[in-house]
Write an enzyme that holds these catalytic residues in place. Structure first.
Site, short mmCIF file in Angstrom:
data_model
loop_
_atom_site.label_atom_id
_atom_site.label_comp_id
_atom_site.label_asym_id
_atom_site.label_seq_id
_atom_site.Cartn_x
_atom_site.Cartn_y
_atom_site.Cartn_z
N SER A 77 60.74 92.89 48.91
CA SER A 77 59.39 92.77 49.45
C SER A 77 59.46 92.13 50.81
CB SER A 77 58.51 91.92 48.53
OG SER A 77 57.27 91.61 49.15
N TYR A 126 56.52 83.95 43.62
CA TYR A 126 56.86 85.35 43.92
C TYR A 126 57.69 85.44 45.20
CZ TYR A 126 56.18 90.36 44.83
OH TYR A 126 56.37 91.69 45.07
#
Length: 706
Positions: A583, A596
């Site tokens: 990501s 995250y």
């Protein structure tokens, strides 16, 4: 149940009078109907094997006169799925007139090009080499099949005598001759010398039967094959045990599968020394009876008899000299044990080629075995794609059936080596191979994509399947996984995908998934760590459970799957690819994202660490960094969308536009965009790239690598 259903025990009577009545008067439609019924029973023929025909009157488009036309299965295809588009249509008189210019058996191959001058329907399929076999016989409907029961008699040492006695002269016999113009003439000669026969047995090859209607031909075929099977059944085990009796015992089912999964990637590595191969495994009872028998050592080197079997299984199988329960845990030791067997097979095949080749023979092909027999465990086959390797397995099982029957009634005989070579390296077969479509970029490769039952994972799996790869679908949700597998089979066919449950946080689950990949396709080449979860909370709102869940799935999951996958890649010794779907959050610090974002950073660095460690194995490890992939993504479930919207002070509905507007390109990112990035890494152009990251985020300046 009709009387015909009661009459047949060894073949299936499938004719439906109501369905056939709808086709009355259309001989071509009845030919297709009959063909599909015959192809539906694998005891009558095998995939892609055999051909059928009919002769009917039709108007000549040039003269408007009625002429006789033969419709026959064209080159390639399968009678079980045959449609009109798969038929070749030829003028019968023109085809038969070719006898006038035939120069003899040494020149019979030149007749194939002349078939094109006999074509009636210019839109029809190209005629096959078997066209004259049907054309020179006078019957309206003809079936040429390769039933195991008939070939068992055709391949028996006393096959001709058995045929004469069993059918009391009503079935003719033609000695082995490879398919072509000459064999067509020999069939006609056999009929002329034996008027009134209802079929012809082709030595070591198969069966010709016929009738003046589609139904007559269908019934005749069934009756002849039924009689062959009945006769063989009456003899099996009567004078001697099947295959000389059992020599060793099979392992229990679960142990067979465990051994097969352990050895398959090593076998695949050896078989892929020239090009990447896809594997298939079976422990069918018929296979086990053969490979566990006393006669295996005598029969296996003989190879097969029927050309259809031989073309797909090679001159003979490789028999492994391993105990069924051998310790296969040490890959290096196993490779050392097996290497001499593969080297010996390659030498044998090269000597076979050099001994039999002609001045104009095509160059030697892959010298590796197609069929590998592991006594007590099962049979492996390896070929260029899953369908071809599965069909090779089916054909060798047919060959086992043939040997079983022939040994029961007489003695099995295979094709002489020279005849086998002349079929395998036939210039017409070589021309057919040269016309095959060019392999796709991922042909021969196997990909396991975690979390591939939906979202980004499914998009990646679809892209890979479109490019020729076999894919292992997986998910933790069985219902979701089942739906994805059905979709893939409908879209890409039965041989493209397999499915396995996978919990990436569980080491045993990961091992089981890769074992299933080995059993389904022989191993793995590409591993995509895509499975993920997202939790968007501030540091004070984050719980230990949230933190552990993120790190378990994202970081530990990537570690566990990569570790299990690397073990398979090293067994194969073919290199490979690992791609981690990370990501932009791995490098961009955003609000409400400590768990995250830091887990994604750990994933990114684990990529670099593995790239450094695995380079010596030619295993490339790279990263794809998506951002804001909203469509069909599980990441937006569980409150993530709400959390991100809250962090940016907007509504959930405004998220897609918000994410697009903050990118340099002002683009919405889709799962297919991530799939394209993954393909860029594995498609062949970046084979010297490892440790790299590819951003697919529309351009987020804060995510640029510096």
């Amino acid at each position: 149940m009709s009387i015909d259903n009661l009459k047949f025990k060894h073949v299936s009577y499938l004719w439906d009078e109501t369905e056939a009545a709808k086709l009355a008067g259309d001989e071509v439609a009845l030919l297709i109907y009959r063909s599909n019924l015959l192809g539906a029973d694998l005891r009558l023929t095998n995939y892609g094997g055999g051909n059928t025909s009919c002769k009917a009157m039709a108007k000549d488009p040039l003269t408007d006169e009625e002429v006789e036309v033969m419709w026959v299965k064209g080159s390639g295809g399968d009678i079980g799925t045959l449609k009109k588009s798969g038929l070749a249509a030829l003028y019968v008189d023109r085809l038969r007139s070719l006898k006038n210019i035939y120069r003899g058996v040494e020149f019979e191959d030149e007749m194939v090009e002349l078939f094109n001058h006999c074509i009636y329907d210019l839109a029809s399929k190209a005629p096959s080499i078997d066209t004259p076999l049907h054309g020179f016989l006078p019957f309206k409907h003809i079936d040429h099949l390769h039933p195991d029961a008939a070939i068992a008699i055709a391949a028996a040492k006393d096959g001709k005598k058995i045929t004469e006695e069993l059918f009391e002269g009503t079935i003719g016999w033609v000695e082995w001759k490879k398919p072509g113009f000459e064999l067509g003439l020999q069939l006609k000669q056999c009929l002329d010398e034996n008027p009134g026969i209802k079929g012809i047995m082709l030595g070591s090859h198969g069966l010709f039967t016929w009738g003046n209607t589609a139904y007559e031909s269908y019934i005749n075929t069934l009756e002849v094959v039924e009689r062959c099977a009945e006769y063989i059944e009456s003899k099996i085990g009567k004078t001697r045990p099947v295959f000389g009796g059992q020599k060793i015992e099979s392992l229990p089912k679960d142990q067979r599968l465990s051994q097969a999964a352990a050895i398959a990637p090593v076998l695949r590595g050896f078989c892929s020394s020239k090009q990447k191969m896809i594997g298939h495994f079976t422990d069918d009872d018929r296979v086990l009876q053969f490979i566990n028998s006393n006669d295996l050592e005598r029969l296996a080197p003989l190879g097969t008899s029927c050309p259809d079997h031989f073309l797909r299984t090679k001159i003979s199988p490789l028999v492994l000299e391993l105990a069924p329960d051998a310790d296969l845990s040490d890959a290096a030791s196993l490779k050392a044990t097996l290497k001499p067997a593969f080297e010996a097979y390659r030498v044998m095949y090269t000597e076979y080629y050099n001994t039999c080749k002609h001045a104009n023979s095509p160059a030697i092909r892959d010298t590796n075995p197609v069929v590998i027999l592991y006594p007590g465990v099962g049979m492996f086959t390896f070929s260029k794609d899953k369908q071809t390797t599965r069909v090779a397995s089916e054909f060798y099982t047919n060959a086992i059936n043939v040997m079983r029957g022939a040994e029961a009634i007489s003695e099995y005989t295979s094709l002489p080596r020279q005849e086998a070579f002349d079929i395998e390296y036939w210039l017409l077969e070589e021309a057919k191979l040269q016309r095959m479509p060019k392999p796709k970029a991922l042909s021969g490769k196997i990909a396991l994509v975690t979390g591939s039952a939906g979202g980004i994972g499914k998009a990646i799996a679809k892209r890979f399947a479109q490019e020729g790869a076999c894919v292992i679908l997986n998910d933790i949700n069985q219902e979701r996984l089942d739906g994805a597998l059905v979709e893939f089979k409908e879209t890409f066919g039965r041989d493209t995908a397999a499915a396995t449950l996978l919990n990436v946080t569980n080491e045993a689950s990961a091992k089981a998934a890769f074992d299933n990949a080995a059993l389904a396709f022989g191993g793995v080449d590409i591993i995509i760590n895509n499975a993920g979860i997202s939790i968007s909370k501030s540091i004070t709102d984050h719980t230990i459970e949230d933190w552990d869940k993120l790190y378990d799935i994202l970081v530990k999951g990537q570690f566990i799957v990569s570790k299990a996958g690397v073990a398979i890649l090293r067994k194969q010794d073919l290199g490979g690819d690992i791609i981690n779907i990370v990501s932009k959050n791995a490098v961009v610090a955003g609000p409400n994202n400590p768990g995250y974002g830091s887990a994604k950073a750990a994933q990114a660095h684990l990529t670099r660490l593995l790239a450094t460690e695995l380079g010596g194995d030619k295993i490339r490890v790279n990263t794809v960094n998506p951002d804001a992939v909203i469509a069909d993504s599980n990441i937006w479930a569980g409150g993530w969308a709400e959390g991100r919207a809250k962090a940016y002070g907007i509504s959930v509905a405004e998220l897609p536009a918000y994410y697009a507007k903050r990118t340099i390109l002002n683009e919405v990112i889709l799962p297919e965009d991530i799939a394209n990035a993954c393909f860029a890494f594995v498609g062949g152009l970046l084979n010297k790239s490892t440790g790299n990251a590819l951003n697919v985020d529309g351009g987020v300046a804060m995510g640029f690598y510096r």
